[in-house]
Scaffold this motif. Structure first.
Motif, mmCIF file in Angstrom:
data_model
loop_
_atom_site.group_PDB
_atom_site.id
_atom_site.type_symbol
_atom_site.label_atom_id
_atom_site.label_comp_id
_atom_site.label_asym_id
_atom_site.label_seq_id
_atom_site.Cartn_x
_atom_site.Cartn_y
_atom_site.Cartn_z
ATOM 1 N N ASN A 166 32.251 -0.286 60.742
ATOM 2 C CA ASN A 166 32.156 0.291 59.402
ATOM 3 C C ASN A 166 32.348 1.794 59.504
ATOM 4 O OD1 ASN A 166 31.086 1.490 57.007
ATOM 5 N ND2 ASN A 166 30.105 -0.458 56.536
ATOM 6 N N GLY A 167 33.292 2.324 58.744
ATOM 7 C CA GLY A 167 33.580 3.753 58.811
ATOM 8 C C GLY A 167 32.602 4.624 58.048
ATOM 9 N N GLY A 168 31.629 4.008 57.403
ATOM 10 C CA GLY A 168 30.626 4.794 56.686
ATOM 11 C C GLY A 168 30.983 5.058 55.237
ATOM 12 N N VAL A 169 32.076 4.462 54.766
ATOM 13 C CA VAL A 169 32.441 4.619 53.356
ATOM 14 C C VAL A 169 32.647 3.226 52.748
ATOM 15 C CG1 VAL A 169 33.509 6.898 53.485
ATOM 16 C CG2 VAL A 169 34.874 4.887 53.997
ATOM 17 N N PRO A 170 32.343 3.064 51.463
ATOM 18 C CA PRO A 170 32.552 1.750 50.844
ATOM 19 C C PRO A 170 34.032 1.470 50.613
ATOM 20 C CG PRO A 170 31.791 3.332 49.216
ATOM 21 C CD PRO A 170 31.761 4.035 50.541
ATOM 22 N N GLY B 141 36.101 3.811 48.677
ATOM 23 C CA GLY B 141 35.403 5.103 48.703
ATOM 24 C C GLY B 141 36.376 6.211 49.058
ATOM 25 N N LEU C 292 37.175 0.062 60.110
ATOM 26 C CA LEU C 292 38.095 0.594 61.116
ATOM 27 C C LEU C 292 38.144 -0.353 62.306
ATOM 28 C CD1 LEU C 292 36.586 4.199 61.185
ATOM 29 C CD2 LEU C 292 38.715 3.585 60.064
ATOM 30 N N ARG D 216 31.326 5.500 43.790
ATOM 31 C CA ARG D 216 30.760 5.938 45.068
ATOM 32 C C ARG D 216 31.857 6.322 46.060
ATOM 33 N NH1 ARG D 216 27.256 2.984 48.638
ATOM 34 N NH2 ARG D 216 28.563 1.190 48.208
ATOM 35 N N CYS E 73 36.257 9.165 57.022
ATOM 36 C CA CYS E 73 36.145 7.979 57.867
ATOM 37 C C CYS E 73 34.978 8.024 58.825
ATOM 38 C CB CYS E 73 37.422 7.789 58.666
ATOM 39 S SG CYS E 73 38.548 6.668 57.872
#
Lengths: 365, 189
Positions: free
Chosen positions: A72-76, A79, A162, B68, B143
């Motif tokens: 998970n790249g940390g964004v929805p 996003g 990713l 978001r 990212c």
């Protein structure tokens, strides 16, 4: 100009067999494909769009193995918003990039367009039409890869996931997951199928504009509020600094290969005989390189007009002489992009981005 | 016991906000923290040549602002330029920032009272400062979390999961710190 082989990209079975043995991870992670018990789940009748290749691109890793490597790249999802209503201007307007700015150039069906990196670093995907074709121009900042895909009646979006630090796109029709570099779906109804591609040139605005004065260029009128002059990854390409210059990848690579610094730029291609990587600086220096991939003969050719390189199939091992940016062979003079040979589609990529996906790649460094 | 502690905390906060010196501390710290938070999440930057002005390029701001862009970050709807500062104005990010900044400001004001009241010996005065840090690290780039890129730390699933919890953890720590400090202050002094 001979067409690049955008729709004829199946790797030779022998090359694939050679690659299949390269899955053992040197850092103790991903094992061989045999270790992955989950089978690929290709849908027998997936949605028509996006258009896919037949046969699909073969890969070193099974799609199930790559699924296990997704981070998970940390964004929805979305996003990072794709640009779905791009606004262009012409090369003579005052809204164009600075001369030294990196752009991704596309020439398709007689139309040319440029996509400034400083805009795509915030959006990663532009859903557009070029030369009457619905396409997506994509860029992954973490792997330094710009690639073009035919999208048919659907659009691509940024999934927020990713693999090998590389952008995983999703199509908005069936929501299959498509990692950018391999261009093969690793999840969803299209699992195992591969996208149809077209070439994208990594160059500067000055070089692209001078070579294609009729070009259109994407403007920052994207409908989003982003500080396009300010890189979100604390780096720069003018000069190359920060994330783009050194240090390791953002996420552990699928396969580690320490022969080169992770961010070193290579010209990479999936040839009919297997994957190939040529260090870009080497191609700049040597300008013309005879290459072998598996049993196949190829040529690497540098094009100073765009500071890029091409990979040609050379089955008859024809010889050319490179002088002042031109190639002479058989009594004829050719521009670097106009040799009378078939070209393999190529892309610029950071070393780790290519070797993580194609660990058995032929390397010229 | 818990109600008594909450009552003491409320009294301490009232004391902090009604005394000129601690009120000034609250306001000053809140403003500085708000700017720091907006800078940390990428909404505020120092940019030369932006001039002065407000531009709203978004077609439907009220809908757009709810989208978001990260675990706890939202779309901006306007450029607010005041040379050399550029603010990408996101109503929800700014609201979140104001809430956090107020919590931090009151924490520091209570710490100020703890330090200046002879009875409390200044023990624990740093808790508010420590509690204010996690939220500053919660910002996301495209990212990956900004802080990992800047520090060159390789991300992992565990680390990224932890990063998504930084903001709620920060809020819990700030509230906990308020209750902790509130019990150390005599509002009558």
């Amino acid at each position: 100009m001979p067409p690049e082989l955008t729709r004829r990209r199946a790797l030779a079975a022998g090359a694939v067999a050679a690659l299949a043995g390269c899955l053992d991870r040197q850092d103790g992670g991903l094992g061989s494909a045999d270790d992955v018990s989950e089978p690929d789940s290709r849908d027998e009748d997936p949605p028509e769009d996006p258009p896919t290749t037949e046969p699909p691109i073969e890969m070193a890793h099974s799609t199930a193995a790559l699924r296990q490597e997704v981070a998970n790249g940390g964004v929805p999802q979305d996003g990072i918003p794709s640009i779905d209503e791009p606004v262009y201007t012409d090369a003579g307007s005052d809204e164009t990039p600075a001369d030294e700015d990196i752009v991704f150039g596309v020439e398709l069906n007689g139309e040319t367009a440029a996509y400034p990196r400083k805009i795509l670093v915030y959006h990663e995907i532009v859903n557009t039409e070029i030369g009457g074709e619905p396409v997506s121009v994509t860029y992954c900042p973490l792997t330094g890869t710009a690639q073009g895909f035919y999208r048919g009646g659907t659009e691509f979006g940024v999934s927020g996931q990713l693999v090998n630090s590389n952008l995983i796109m999703y199509d908005r029709e069936a929501e299959s997951w498509w990692p950018q570099v391999p261009a093969v779906a690793i999840d969803g109804p299209h699992d195992g199928r591969s996208l149809q591609e077209f070439p994208v040139v990594w160059t500067t605005w000055e070089l692209w504009r001078d070579h294609h004065p009729e070009t259109q260029v994407l403007t920052d009128d994207t409908g989003y509020v982003r500080d396009y002059g300010n890189d979100p990854y604390s780096g720069s390409y003018n000069p190359t600094t920060g994330y783009y210059d050194d240090g390791g990848p953002m996420f552990a690579p699928v396969v580690s290969d320490d022969r080169h610094q992770a961010k070193t730029i290579f010209i990479c291609a999936r040839t009919p005989d297997g994957p190939l990587a040529i260090r870009k600086e080497l191609l700049r220096e040597q300008e013309l390189i005879d290459l072998s991939v598996g049993d196949g003969s190829y040529l690497g050719v540098y094009d100073p007009r765009l500071d890029t390189g091409y990979v040609y199939e050379n089955p008859d091992e024809r010889t050319f002489e490179y002088t002042d940016g031109e190639l002479r062979g058989d009594g004829t003079v050719h521009a670097p992009d106009e040799l009378p040979l078939d070209r393999s589609l190529r892309l610029d990529a950071m070393w780790f981005a290519w070797t993580g996906i194609y660990p058995g790649t032929e390397v010229y460094d | 016991m818990a109600l008594q502690r909450l009552s003491m905390t409320a009294g301490a906060i009232r004391a902090a906000l009604t005394r000129p010196r601690s009120l000034v501390v609250t306001l000053a710290v809140s403003v500085v923290y708000l700017f720091g938070y907006l800078y940390a999440i990428g909404d505020l930057s120092i940019r030369h040549g932006v001039g002065v002005g407000i531009d709203v390029p978004v077609e439907e701001p009220l809908t757009h602002m709810l989208t978001r862009t990260g675990p706890a970050s939202f779309e901006a709807i306007a450029f607010v330029d005041l040379e050399p500062f550029r603010l990408l104005f996101s109503p929800l990010n700014t609201l979140l920032g104001i809430g956090l900044a107020t919590l931090v400001g009151v924490n520091i004001a209570l710490s100020y009272l703890v330090i200046t009241q002879p009875r409390s010996c200044g023990i624990g005065a740093g808790s508010g400062v420590l509690a204010s840090i996690p939220a500053l690290l919660s910002g996301s780039a495209c990212c990956a979390p900004v802080v990992l890129i800047v520090l060159g730390i390789q991300a992992s699933g565990l680390l990224l999961t932890a990063m998504t919890w930084l903001l709620p953890i920060g809020i819990v720590l700030l509230v906990g710190s308020l209750v902790y400090l509130g019990g150390k202050i005599d509002p009558t002094l």
